[in-house]
Design an enzyme around this catalytic site. Structure first.
Site, PDB file in Angstrom:
ATOM      1  N   PRO A   2      -8.711   6.397   2.354  1.00  0.00           N
ATOM      2  CA  PRO A   2      -9.215   7.769   2.515  1.00  0.00           C
ATOM      3  C   PRO A   2      -8.060   8.768   2.542  1.00  0.00           C
ATOM      4  O   PRO A   2      -7.069   8.561   3.227  1.00  0.00           O
ATOM      5  CB  PRO A   2      -9.937   7.747   3.855  1.00  0.00           C
ATOM      6  CG  PRO A   2      -9.823   6.383   4.399  1.00  0.00           C
ATOM      7  CD  PRO A   2      -8.903   5.581   3.540  1.00  0.00           C
ATOM      8  N   GLU A   3      -8.204   9.803   1.751  1.00  0.00           N
ATOM      9  CA  GLU A   3      -7.219  10.881   1.768  1.00  0.00           C
ATOM     10  C   GLU A   3      -7.932  12.152   2.186  1.00  0.00           C
ATOM     11  O   GLU A   3      -9.120  12.140   2.459  1.00  0.00           O
ATOM     12  CB  GLU A   3      -6.587  11.021   0.384  1.00  0.00           C
ATOM     13  CG  GLU A   3      -5.830   9.766  -0.018  1.00  0.00           C
ATOM     14  CD  GLU A   3      -5.095   9.928  -1.332  1.00  0.00           C
ATOM     15  OE1 GLU A   3      -4.728  11.062  -1.679  1.00  0.00           O
ATOM     16  OE2 GLU A   3      -4.889   8.910  -2.006  1.00  0.00           O
ATOM     17  N   LYS A  59      -4.785  13.115   7.387  1.00  0.00           N
ATOM     18  CA  LYS A  59      -5.674  11.972   7.253  1.00  0.00           C
ATOM     19  C   LYS A  59      -6.181  11.484   8.616  1.00  0.00           C
ATOM     20  O   LYS A  59      -6.529  10.325   8.769  1.00  0.00           O
ATOM     21  CB  LYS A  59      -4.952  10.861   6.484  1.00  0.00           C
ATOM     22  CG  LYS A  59      -4.622  11.300   5.047  1.00  0.00           C
ATOM     23  CD  LYS A  59      -4.140  10.166   4.180  1.00  0.00           C
ATOM     24  CE  LYS A  59      -2.637  10.054   4.184  1.00  0.00           C
ATOM     25  NZ  LYS A  59      -2.150   9.031   3.240  1.00  0.00           N
ATOM     26  N   ARG A 257      -0.033  -3.618  -6.669  1.00  0.00           N
ATOM     27  CA  ARG A 257      -1.445  -3.386  -6.898  1.00  0.00           C
ATOM     28  C   ARG A 257      -2.088  -2.588  -5.762  1.00  0.00           C
ATOM     29  O   ARG A 257      -3.043  -1.857  -5.965  1.00  0.00           O
ATOM     30  CB  ARG A 257      -2.169  -4.724  -7.075  1.00  0.00           C
ATOM     31  CG  ARG A 257      -3.240  -4.602  -8.120  1.00  0.00           C
ATOM     32  CD  ARG A 257      -4.043  -5.861  -8.336  1.00  0.00           C
ATOM     33  NE  ARG A 257      -3.303  -7.108  -8.178  1.00  0.00           N
ATOM     34  CZ  ARG A 257      -3.911  -8.256  -7.878  1.00  0.00           C
ATOM     35  NH1 ARG A 257      -5.212  -8.287  -7.684  1.00  0.00           N
ATOM     36  NH2 ARG A 257      -3.213  -9.360  -7.759  1.00  0.00           N
TER      37      ARG A 257
END
Ligand code: ZN
Length: 651
Positions: A2-3, A59, A257
């Site tokens: 989440p940003e 955040k 990744r």
């Protein structure tokens, strides 16, 4: 992860849905997430209280209660806040459940169990890690452009690291940093200090645009399922995004990744200066001899070494991989000249390419070929060799090393079948007016073959658009590739007219299928691969693939621009000092080469080399040939050295 945009949308929904509701019950199921004196303490301060508002900074999410107690959530990589009926089955990773007085629950779950939940009493946030170090919120309306730029200037690192540094600005994470940099057209690899005031300006505007669009998109999609993260609208940081929406180029993904950096090398170019690290030679000398050979970029040497290492370790040929590398090389080269890869054959040198044409066209006794008399020999001997068939070769004068269309016009007649000319003359750097020559040839049904050796990689040039039938170019000079790599590009009519003089096992359709090698009824490839005959030096083409990829990344227009602005001051100096400039100083007729007359050219070249400046002497002239990574300072050094040499003379 989440940003700020995700959390802001969640905050908006929660604020509307749960503000004013009482918290009847607290359940802590994964204790590790709740960082508090004790769980009993947490429950005592939260149960029975009413939610006043839901806020956010960076955040962090804040649930403010009616007694100045605040539940602070830092969801880190994978934490999510969920709003649901209390009867809904909790997920395994649920850490905290706040049961409200309307039968719903606010839940926090976290697949990675990395997020943290704190309790701030009496508005005291001093104990909450990281919170007090946060820079201004990136979404805050108080963050002006001036404020943003001032913030940026306090941090030194690659720009992506600065954007995601929560001490600089709060709220931007990995995904939105990529989106903002793409929007701004700025490479994530550029150092903040290398960004101009205009770049920072553009970055700020891009940030606002990305946030505005993203908030709308997330709000539209979110509904009540606030725990679902929405990224489908993102331009580069989307799981299925592989090509650039703006230019069609393949997107580049670097890093691990879990935290990949995705960007378009073409739309987000690095600064030219940053490419100097590809060329270790820049640390030792001033290299201005690209008209002879280029230094091999680091990445190309790595590609070649990787090929040989794998060959040493595994022994066997990885044919599928190699064929693929050749395919990619053809495509990249075709992109460099905005052409069709199916009409591009890989060859070994310019001579091979021109010989394929000379031997492949149906030229007969009495026909003639027109060539300049001071052309590089690679573009003369293949035609002279046709004399044995009775073909006449007409060598036309080239005063001052210039091949002019008018001179060619005078030399052609009814029996002229082909005109062969260099786009850029090797000894003068003179750039042919190729459009005019192509017009002349087409009017009279004459083939036009271009020796592109001094042009490919240095000049933005499209053979199809100019009406060229054959364009032969090798890799070792401006294409920065290994010796032994080259290509021949043909017009559709030109390719159809060539009857290959040589045919081999790779000339035929389906040759890559090793199960049916002995089917000798196969027709020739319907594309230019029929001119490739047999196995190519794969290792060299691995190097070429990396080099051409580098040139495309820099951008051929940018290369051309850099070259012109590098040689402008040199030409001005040479004119001022009365040097005889070969070729032309007219911009449209200039190339990567600036050549000026010098009676003792080889000697002067040697003396300059002793000063660490490398260039070449050709046909009574000094030839200066900088590439895109050379700098104005290097040209200043050359000018100063020429001045000193002129004063002191030969030692
Ligand atoms: Zn792009």
């Amino acid at each position: 992860m989440p940003e700020l945009v995700d959390l802001e949308a969640v905050r908006e929904v929660l604020d509307i849905e749960v503000a004013g509701r009482g918290i009847e019950h607290v359940s802590i199921t994964h204790p590790i997430a709740v960082r508090c004196r004790s769980h009993q303490f947490f429950r005592e301060h939260v149960e029975g209280r009413r939610i006043e508002a839901v806020g956010r900074r960076g955040k962090f999410l804040f649930i403010s209660l009616d007694d100045r107690t605040v539940i602070v959530i830092n969801p880190m990589l994978a934490g999510r806040v969920q709003l649901c009926a209390k009867t809904a089955r909790p997920r395994k990773s649920t850490c905290l459940q706040l049961t409200l007085d309307d039968g719903r629950e606010v839940r926090y779950f976290d697949e990675r169990q990395m997020g943290k939940i704190y309790l701030a009493l009496d508005g005291d946030f001093s104990d909450i890690p990281q919170l007090n170090d946060l820079g201004p919120d990136a979404l805050s309306p108080d963050l002006t452009k001036e404020g943003f730029i001032a913030r940026m200037k306090r941090f030194r690192a690659p720009i992506k690291s600065v954007l995601t540094n929560q001490r600089c600005l709060a709220g931007i994470g990995n995904a939105y940093a990529d989106e903002i940099l793409f929007e701004a057209g700025i490479s994530p690899l550029r150092r903040r200090a290398s960004l101009s005031p205009e770049d920072l300006d553009r970055l700020y505007e891009a940030m606002l645009r990305v946030f505005r669009t993203a908030l709308e998109e997330v709000r539209r999609r979110l509904g009540r399922d606030i725990h679902i993260e929405h990224r489908e609208f993102m331009k580069v940081h989307r799981r299925d995004a592989t090509t650039c929406q703006r230019c069609g180029n393949r997107l580049t993904v670097i890093g691990g990744r879990s935290r990949p950096t995705v960007f378009c090398r073409r739309c987000q170019p690095r600064s030219l200066a940053s490419y100097r690290s590809e060329f270790p030679i820049t640390e030792r000398c001033i290299y201005l001899n690209h008209a002879s050979t280029s230094p091999l970029p680091k990445r190309s040497l790595e590609a070649i070494n990787a090929f040989f290492s794998s060959r040493q370790e595994s022994g066997e040929q990885r044919d599928d991989q190699h064929f693929n590398a050749l395919r990619e090389t053809r495509s990249l080269l075709a992109r460099l000249i905005e052409g069709d890869h199916r009409r591009l054959a890989l060859t070994f040198n310019t001579s091979t390419g021109l010989n394929i044409v000379a031997q492949g066209l149906d030229l007969r006794g009495g026909d003639n070929v027109v060539v300049g008399e001071r052309e590089f020999p690679a573009n003369v001997y293949p035609w002279l060799h046709l004399r044995r068939k009775g073909v006449e070769v007409r060598l036309v004068p080239m005063p001052g090393g210039r091949l002019e269309v008018d001179t060619i016009r005078e030399a052609i007649d009814r029996r002229t079948r082909i005109v062969a000319a260099s786009l850029v003359q090797f000894s003068s750097g003179y750039r042919l007016d190729v459009a005019a020559l192509a017009g002349l040839c087409h009017d009279q049904d004459i083939w036009l073959a271009i020796d592109g050796m001094q042009a490919g990689g240095a000049i933005a040039f499209e053979p199809d658009r100019e009406g060229i039938d054959f364009f032969a170019c090798a890799g070792a000079k401006w294409l920065m590739s290994p010796q032994g790599t080259a290509f021949l590009y043909c017009s559709a009519a030109g390719l159809a007219a060539i009857e290959p003089a040589y045919i081999g096992w790779l000339s035929v359709a389906g040759s890559e299928d090793f199960e049916h090698l002995l089917d000798f009824t196969r027709p020739l490839h319907d594309d230019a691969r029929r001119l490739e005959v047999g196995s190519l030096p794969y290792h060299d083409f691995y190097g070429m693939r990396a080099s051409v990829d580098l040139l495309l990344e820099v951008g051929i227009e940018r290369i051309e621009e850099a070259r012109l602005s590098l040689t402008d001051p040199l030409i001005a100096y040479l004119e001022r000092r009365g040097f005889g400039i070969r070729g032309s100083t007219e911009r449209a007729r200039r190339s990567g080469i600036v050549a000026f007359e010098q009676t003792d050219a080889p000697d002067l070249a040697r003396r300059l080399a002793r000063r660490g400046i490398y260039l070449s002497a050709r046909e009574g002239a000094i030839r200066v040939a900088p590439h895109f990574y050379n700098t104005p300072v290097e040209i200043e050094h050359l000018i100063a050295a020429l001045d000193e040499e002129a004063r002191d003379g030969p030692s």
